[in-house]
Design an enzyme around this catalytic site. Structure first.
Site, short mmCIF file in Angstrom:
data_model
loop_
_atom_site.label_atom_id
_atom_site.label_comp_id
_atom_site.label_asym_id
_atom_site.label_seq_id
_atom_site.Cartn_x
_atom_site.Cartn_y
_atom_site.Cartn_z
N TYR A 60 -44.28 32.32 78.26
CA TYR A 60 -44.60 32.83 77.65
C TYR A 60 -45.79 33.47 77.61
O TYR A 60 -47.04 32.17 77.20
CB TYR A 60 -44.36 31.98 75.93
CG TYR A 60 -42.99 31.32 75.96
CD1 TYR A 60 -41.95 32.31 76.74
CD2 TYR A 60 -42.73 30.88 74.58
CE1 TYR A 60 -40.21 32.03 76.37
CE2 TYR A 60 -41.43 30.02 74.29
CZ TYR A 60 -40.29 30.67 74.97
OH TYR A 60 -38.97 29.92 74.24
N PRO A 206 -32.23 31.91 66.30
CA PRO A 206 -31.93 31.39 64.72
C PRO A 206 -31.38 32.33 63.85
O PRO A 206 -31.04 32.08 63.06
CB PRO A 206 -33.12 29.97 64.20
CG PRO A 206 -33.59 30.01 64.71
CD PRO A 206 -33.92 30.91 65.82
N1 LIG Z 1 -34.63 29.30 75.70
C1 LIG Z 1 -35.15 30.48 75.37
O1 LIG Z 1 -34.13 31.30 76.70
C2 LIG Z 1 -35.32 31.18 74.31
C3 LIG Z 1 -35.66 32.39 74.06
C4 LIG Z 1 -35.87 32.95 72.50
C5 LIG Z 1 -36.34 32.05 72.21
N2 LIG Z 1 -36.58 30.75 72.46
C6 LIG Z 1 -37.30 29.90 71.31
O2 LIG Z 1 -36.91 30.19 69.86
C7 LIG Z 1 -37.73 30.50 69.27
C8 LIG Z 1 -37.44 31.14 67.94
O3 LIG Z 1 -36.73 32.50 68.40
P1 LIG Z 1 -37.55 33.86 67.81
O4 LIG Z 1 -38.90 33.73 67.99
O5 LIG Z 1 -37.00 34.94 69.47
O6 LIG Z 1 -36.32 34.18 66.60
P2 LIG Z 1 -36.23 34.17 65.63
O7 LIG Z 1 -37.23 32.64 65.11
O8 LIG Z 1 -34.81 33.74 64.94
O9 LIG Z 1 -37.25 34.95 64.85
C9 LIG Z 1 -38.91 35.64 65.17
C10 LIG Z 1 -38.53 36.57 64.35
O10 LIG Z 1 -37.87 36.60 62.47
C11 LIG Z 1 -39.03 36.96 61.78
N3 LIG Z 1 -39.62 36.12 60.94
C12 LIG Z 1 -39.04 34.44 60.65
N4 LIG Z 1 -39.57 33.97 59.52
C13 LIG Z 1 -38.88 34.78 59.03
C14 LIG Z 1 -38.72 34.80 57.45
N5 LIG Z 1 -38.54 33.78 56.77
N6 LIG Z 1 -37.88 36.09 56.80
C15 LIG Z 1 -38.20 37.33 57.68
N7 LIG Z 1 -38.46 37.24 58.82
C16 LIG Z 1 -38.97 35.94 59.42
C17 LIG Z 1 -40.35 36.62 62.30
O11 LIG Z 1 -40.89 37.82 62.27
P3 LIG Z 1 -43.11 37.62 61.77
O12 LIG Z 1 -43.74 37.11 62.71
O13 LIG Z 1 -42.92 38.58 60.92
O14 LIG Z 1 -42.36 36.18 60.33
C18 LIG Z 1 -39.27 37.29 64.28
O15 LIG Z 1 -39.97 38.47 64.17
C19 LIG Z 1 -38.99 30.78 70.55
O16 LIG Z 1 -40.59 30.71 69.36
C20 LIG Z 1 -38.59 30.34 71.31
O17 LIG Z 1 -39.65 28.87 71.49
C21 LIG Z 1 -36.51 30.33 73.38
#
Ligand SMILES: NC(=O)c1ccc[n+]([C@@H]2O[C@H](COP(=O)([O-])OP(=O)(O)OC[C@H]3O[C@@H](n4cnc5c(N)ncnc54)[C@H](OP(=O)(O)O)[C@@H]3O)[C@@H](O)[C@H]2O)c1
Length: 271
Positions: A60, A206
């Site tokens: 990241y 998630p």
């Molecule tokens: N191991 C892997 O290969 C892998 C891959 C991807 C991710 N990850 C991990 O998983 C974590 C989460 O993944 P992610 O960030 O891709 O996906 P996520 O948590 O499913 O979604 C994040 C997105 O949702 C929005 N969001 C967050 N809270 C919200 C709410 N209450 N209402 C509406 N929209 C909301 C955020 O926008 P805003 O910023 O506008 O809130 C952002 O665009 C990452 O930070 C990372 O640590 C791991």
């Protein structure tokens, strides 16, 4: 429903964690987060609200997400657990590749120690198996880092059930991080396996349950986060956000447990 989980048998973590990946420049989570000070404030606010499990990775940024966490939170308040990963390299927003060679994992782990400003990494995860390196060699390298005291617990990400079993033959596995959410449940057998064996399951993406979000806002009592927390006691959610409002809503939503009937109804409606 307990809202804490004993990671690796000895680290008590709140099951509503925080995924820091979005605190990077966009697109592609590549480069330093543009509002560095706001990023620090968000991380500190998360901890203030009770989050004590934060997920990051060398990839990241690369590196600058770990640097931001170190700068914002070190010296870490007691009980704050930082999980990072190695084994994925990023050289441009759209240039991402695996490098699970033991020497690369060692190099990245040592960088993570420095950037996170810790002497031992609480949870070091293999980000993704490298098709060009025997899986056992990558896991073995992290086991060696654990033996040297640089890593406390070992985790895996983007793995199959067979790979988890293989890794467990090499070193105790404390966590698995795979893509899983209310509407993408292909990993159900892995969730169940982890539950049986006391392994934390960290579903990534998630909030990707966007179609379902039209029926219940993501951060609501009946939303995708509450469903995950009710799905299994070993699930730790790591929703990512750059918004303080979303952060607060996500944490609050996780604290409103679903009844059995509500859980069954949501599961059925999203199938
Ligand atoms: N191991 C892997 O290969 C892998 C891959 C991807 C991710 N990850 C991990 O998983 C974590 C989460 O993944 P992610 O960030 O891709 O996906 P996520 O948590 O499913 O979604 C994040 C997105 O949702 C929005 N969001 C967050 N809270 C919200 C709410 N209450 N209402 C509406 N929209 C909301 C955020 O926008 P805003 O910023 O506008 O809130 C952002 O665009 C990452 O930070 C990372 O640590 C791991």
């Amino acid at each position: 429903m307990s809202l804490t989980f004993l990671l690796g048998g000895d680290l008590s973590v709140n099951r509503i964690g925080y995924g820091a990946m979005r605190l990077c420049a966009q697109p592609g989570n590549f480069g330093r987060f543009t509002d560095w000070e706001a990023g620090k404030r968000l991380l500190r606010r998360a901890v203030e609200l009770g989050v004590n499990f934060i997920d990051t990775a060398h990839a990241y940024g690369p590196s600058c997400n770990e640097e931001l966490i170190g700068e914002a939170l070190a010296p870490y308040p007691a009980g704050v657990v930082i999980a990072t990963k190695g084994g994925v390299e990023k050289t441009a927003p759209d240039k991402v590749f695996t490098d699970g060679r033991p020497e690369n994992l060692r190099r990245r782990c040592e960088e993570s120690l420095r950037l996170l400003r810790v002497e031992r990494i609480d949870l070091y995860q293999l980000h993704r198996p490298d098709p060009n390196v025997p899986f056992a060699d990558s896991v073995g390298a992290i086991a060696e880092l654990r033996g040297e005291g640089k890593v406390r617990h070992v985790g895996l990400s983007n793995v199959t059930l067979a790979q988890i079993e293989e890794a467990r033959g090499i070193v105790p596995i404390a966590s698995v991080q795979n893509r899983y959410n209310l509407i993408e449940r292909a990993d159900d057998p892995v969730v169940d396996y982890c539950t049986t064996h006391g392994i934390a399951y960290l579903p990534w993406g998630p909030l990707a349950a966007k179609p379902f979000a039209r029926e219940a806002p993501l951060a609501s009592k009946h939303g995708a986060l509450a469903w995950l927390l009710r799905r299994s006691p070993n699930i730790i959610v790591i929703p990512g956000t750059t918004s303080l409002t979303h952060l607060e809503a996500n944490i609050a939503a996780g604290r409103m447990p679903l009844s059995d009937e509500e859980f069954a109804a949501i599961t059925a409606s999203a199938t």
